[in-house]
Design a protein around this motif. Structure first.
Motif, PDB file in Angstrom:
ATOM      1  N   VAL A  48       7.064   4.465  -8.749  1.00 54.67           N
ATOM      2  CA  VAL A  48       8.183   5.043  -8.010  1.00 54.67           C
ATOM      3  C   VAL A  48       7.950   6.546  -7.969  1.00 54.67           C
ATOM      4  O   VAL A  48       8.109   7.250  -8.972  1.00 54.67           O
ATOM      5  CB  VAL A  48       9.524   4.727  -8.690  1.00 54.67           C
ATOM      6  CG1 VAL A  48      10.669   5.426  -7.962  1.00 54.67           C
ATOM      7  CG2 VAL A  48       9.770   3.230  -8.722  1.00 54.67           C
ATOM      8  N   GLY A  49       7.526   7.042  -6.818  1.00 55.09           N
ATOM      9  CA  GLY A  49       7.130   8.447  -6.746  1.00 55.09           C
ATOM     10  C   GLY A  49       7.420   9.070  -5.398  1.00 55.09           C
ATOM     11  O   GLY A  49       8.460   8.792  -4.783  1.00 55.09           O
ATOM     12  N   ALA A  50       6.486   9.890  -4.936  1.00 51.70           N
ATOM     13  CA  ALA A  50       6.693  10.673  -3.724  1.00 51.70           C
ATOM     14  C   ALA A  50       6.921   9.790  -2.501  1.00 51.70           C
ATOM     15  O   ALA A  50       7.797  10.069  -1.672  1.00 51.70           O
ATOM     16  CB  ALA A  50       5.493  11.597  -3.499  1.00 51.70           C
ATOM     17  N   GLN A  51       6.129   8.713  -2.384  1.00 50.65           N
ATOM     18  CA  GLN A  51       6.288   7.809  -1.244  1.00 50.65           C
ATOM     19  C   GLN A  51       7.656   7.137  -1.256  1.00 50.65           C
ATOM     20  O   GLN A  51       8.296   6.965  -0.218  1.00 50.65           O
ATOM     21  CB  GLN A  51       5.180   6.749  -1.258  1.00 50.65           C
ATOM     22  CG  GLN A  51       3.853   7.214  -0.709  1.00 50.65           C
ATOM     23  CD  GLN A  51       3.881   7.308   0.814  1.00 50.65           C
ATOM     24  OE1 GLN A  51       4.675   6.669   1.483  1.00 50.65           O
ATOM     25  NE2 GLN A  51       3.019   8.149   1.357  1.00 50.65           N
ATOM     26  N   THR A  52       8.125   6.786  -2.453  1.00 49.38           N
ATOM     27  CA  THR A  52       9.432   6.138  -2.575  1.00 49.38           C
ATOM     28  C   THR A  52      10.539   7.077  -2.111  1.00 49.38           C
ATOM     29  O   THR A  52      11.423   6.684  -1.333  1.00 49.38           O
ATOM     30  CB  THR A  52       9.687   5.724  -4.036  1.00 49.38           C
ATOM     31  OG1 THR A  52       8.557   5.049  -4.557  1.00 49.38           O
ATOM     32  CG2 THR A  52      10.904   4.829  -4.134  1.00 49.38           C
ATOM     33  N   LEU A  53      10.494   8.306  -2.573  1.00 43.62           N
ATOM     34  CA  LEU A  53      11.516   9.275  -2.200  1.00 43.62           C
ATOM     35  C   LEU A  53      11.512   9.526  -0.697  1.00 43.62           C
ATOM     36  O   LEU A  53      12.572   9.564  -0.055  1.00 43.62           O
ATOM     37  CB  LEU A  53      11.297  10.591  -2.950  1.00 43.62           C
ATOM     38  CG  LEU A  53      12.294  11.712  -2.672  1.00 43.62           C
ATOM     39  CD1 LEU A  53      13.704  11.292  -3.077  1.00 43.62           C
ATOM     40  CD2 LEU A  53      11.895  12.991  -3.401  1.00 43.62           C
ATOM     41  N   THR A  54      10.324   9.676  -0.117  1.00 41.35           N
ATOM     42  CA  THR A  54      10.220   9.933   1.319  1.00 41.35           C
ATOM     43  C   THR A  54      10.763   8.761   2.121  1.00 41.35           C
ATOM     44  O   THR A  54      11.484   8.940   3.107  1.00 41.35           O
ATOM     45  CB  THR A  54       8.759  10.199   1.708  1.00 41.35           C
ATOM     46  OG1 THR A  54       8.257  11.300   0.955  1.00 41.35           O
ATOM     47  CG2 THR A  54       8.644  10.513   3.189  1.00 41.35           C
ATOM     48  N   ARG A  55      10.433   7.549   1.694  1.00 42.23           N
ATOM     49  CA  ARG A  55      10.899   6.371   2.430  1.00 42.23           C
ATOM     50  C   ARG A  55      12.402   6.182   2.290  1.00 42.23           C
ATOM     51  O   ARG A  55      13.079   5.832   3.258  1.00 42.23           O
ATOM     52  CB  ARG A  55      10.148   5.129   1.949  1.00 42.23           C
ATOM     53  CG  ARG A  55       8.660   5.198   2.279  1.00 42.23           C
ATOM     54  CD  ARG A  55       7.953   3.903   2.049  1.00 42.23           C
ATOM     55  NE  ARG A  55       6.521   4.047   2.363  1.00 42.23           N
ATOM     56  CZ  ARG A  55       5.721   3.048   2.688  1.00 42.23           C
ATOM     57  NH1 ARG A  55       6.199   1.818   2.739  1.00 42.23           N
ATOM     58  NH2 ARG A  55       4.450   3.267   2.953  1.00 42.23           N
ATOM     59  N   PHE A  56      12.932   6.402   1.095  1.00 40.58           N
ATOM     60  CA  PHE A  56      14.374   6.298   0.909  1.00 40.58           C
ATOM     61  C   PHE A  56      15.101   7.326   1.769  1.00 40.58           C
ATOM     62  O   PHE A  56      16.155   7.037   2.342  1.00 40.58           O
ATOM     63  CB  PHE A  56      14.737   6.487  -0.566  1.00 40.58           C
ATOM     64  CG  PHE A  56      14.739   5.207  -1.353  1.00 40.58           C
ATOM     65  CD1 PHE A  56      13.641   4.362  -1.340  1.00 40.58           C
ATOM     66  CD2 PHE A  56      15.828   4.845  -2.103  1.00 40.58           C
ATOM     67  CE1 PHE A  56      13.638   3.178  -2.063  1.00 40.58           C
ATOM     68  CE2 PHE A  56      15.845   3.665  -2.826  1.00 40.58           C
ATOM     69  CZ  PHE A  56      14.744   2.831  -2.811  1.00 40.58           C
ATOM     70  N   PHE A  57      14.539   8.543   1.847  1.00 39.24           N
ATOM     71  CA  PHE A  57      15.156   9.583   2.671  1.00 39.24           C
ATOM     72  C   PHE A  57      15.142   9.178   4.142  1.00 39.24           C
ATOM     73  O   PHE A  57      16.168   9.313   4.837  1.00 39.24           O
ATOM     74  CB  PHE A  57      14.407  10.905   2.485  1.00 39.24           C
ATOM     75  CG  PHE A  57      14.927  12.019   3.347  1.00 39.24           C
ATOM     76  CD1 PHE A  57      16.111  12.672   3.035  1.00 39.24           C
ATOM     77  CD2 PHE A  57      14.241  12.408   4.488  1.00 39.24           C
ATOM     78  CE1 PHE A  57      16.592  13.705   3.831  1.00 39.24           C
ATOM     79  CE2 PHE A  57      14.706  13.430   5.295  1.00 39.24           C
ATOM     80  CZ  PHE A  57      15.890  14.081   4.964  1.00 39.24           C
ATOM     81  N   ALA A  58      14.011   8.677   4.634  1.00 40.37           N
ATOM     82  CA  ALA A  58      13.913   8.273   6.038  1.00 40.37           C
ATOM     83  C   ALA A  58      14.859   7.118   6.347  1.00 40.37           C
ATOM     84  O   ALA A  58      15.542   7.113   7.384  1.00 40.37           O
ATOM     85  CB  ALA A  58      12.474   7.871   6.363  1.00 40.37           C
TER      86      ALA A  58
END
Length: 224
Positions: A184-194
């Protein structure tokens, strides 16, 4: 001033018939609190929509300062909370509104269910309303990670583990949402934001439009 602006727009777009149709629409007597105290239960839907509007407006303000990456996410929230004028108030409205809108939707759903307003000819509108409920839950879930603090991180890990337990599709859904099969990292945060800012609001606006159109066509359901 407003009358002149309306006349200017009306002269070019002929909005008077549309405005008259909206403004002159009669409301049934059984939903008037002045006549029936029980009519207050019919306010839950309108109050829910009012809170949704507040969520959208406050969210637009928050996105002006939020940075969706793991290096700056928490710092941007801290800056918004402590340095931006009225930032603490707007974030507080968005934070508490996320919980309050679920409570109001739940009360609205109970009213519709116990008054039998989901029955013919309003079955499709009931389905749309349930979909709106799930979209709002998903908005709360995706928004929870965005501050990128320890509570949000561990709560998201638990959520992703639950998603992974879905039969057959679990591992694929986990990778799709988390962006990585293990971390759970940068990709997770970016996808949750989008998902939180673009995909779910688009679905919400479409469902709300369908919900209101059907309410207008079918009218407000009668009393119990």
């Amino acid at each position: 001033m407003l009358n002149k602006l309306f006349d200017w727009v009306d002269e070019r777009l002929d909005v008077t018939p549309l405005w008259a149709d909206i403004a002159d629409h009669e409301v049934p007597e059984h939903v008037n609190p002045a006549h029936h105290f029980s009519a207050f239960v019919y306010c839950f839907g309108g109050l829910t929509f009012f809170i949704v509007v507040i969520q959208v407006l406050s969210g637009m303000f928050l996105t002006m300062y939020y940075v969706p990456d793991i290096i700056n996410a928490w710092n941007s929230v801290f800056y918004l909370q402590n340095e931006v004028a009225f930032g603490q108030i707007v974030r507080g409205m968005h934070h508490w509104g996320a919980s309050l809108v679920i409570v109001m939707m739940f009360l609205h759903t109970l009213r519709v269910f116990f008054q039998g307003a989901y029955k013919k000819p309003r079955e499709l509108n009931w389905i749309v309303g349930v979909l709106i409920f799930f979209v709002m839950l998903a908005l709360g879930l995706t928004g929870y990670l965005l501050p990128w603090d320890m509570k949000a991180l561990f709560a998201t890990k638990v959520t992703i583990q639950i998603i992974e337990a879905t039969p057959l599709l679990g591992p694929y859904l986990k990778t799709l949402i988390a962006g990585h099969p293990e971390i759970v990292g940068a990709q997770t945060l970016t996808r949750f934001f989008a998902i939180h800012v673009f995909f779910l609001p688009a679905a919400l606006f479409g469902l709300l439009a369908a919900h209101f159109i059907m309410i207008r066509r079918q009218g407000i359901s009668g009393p119990l």
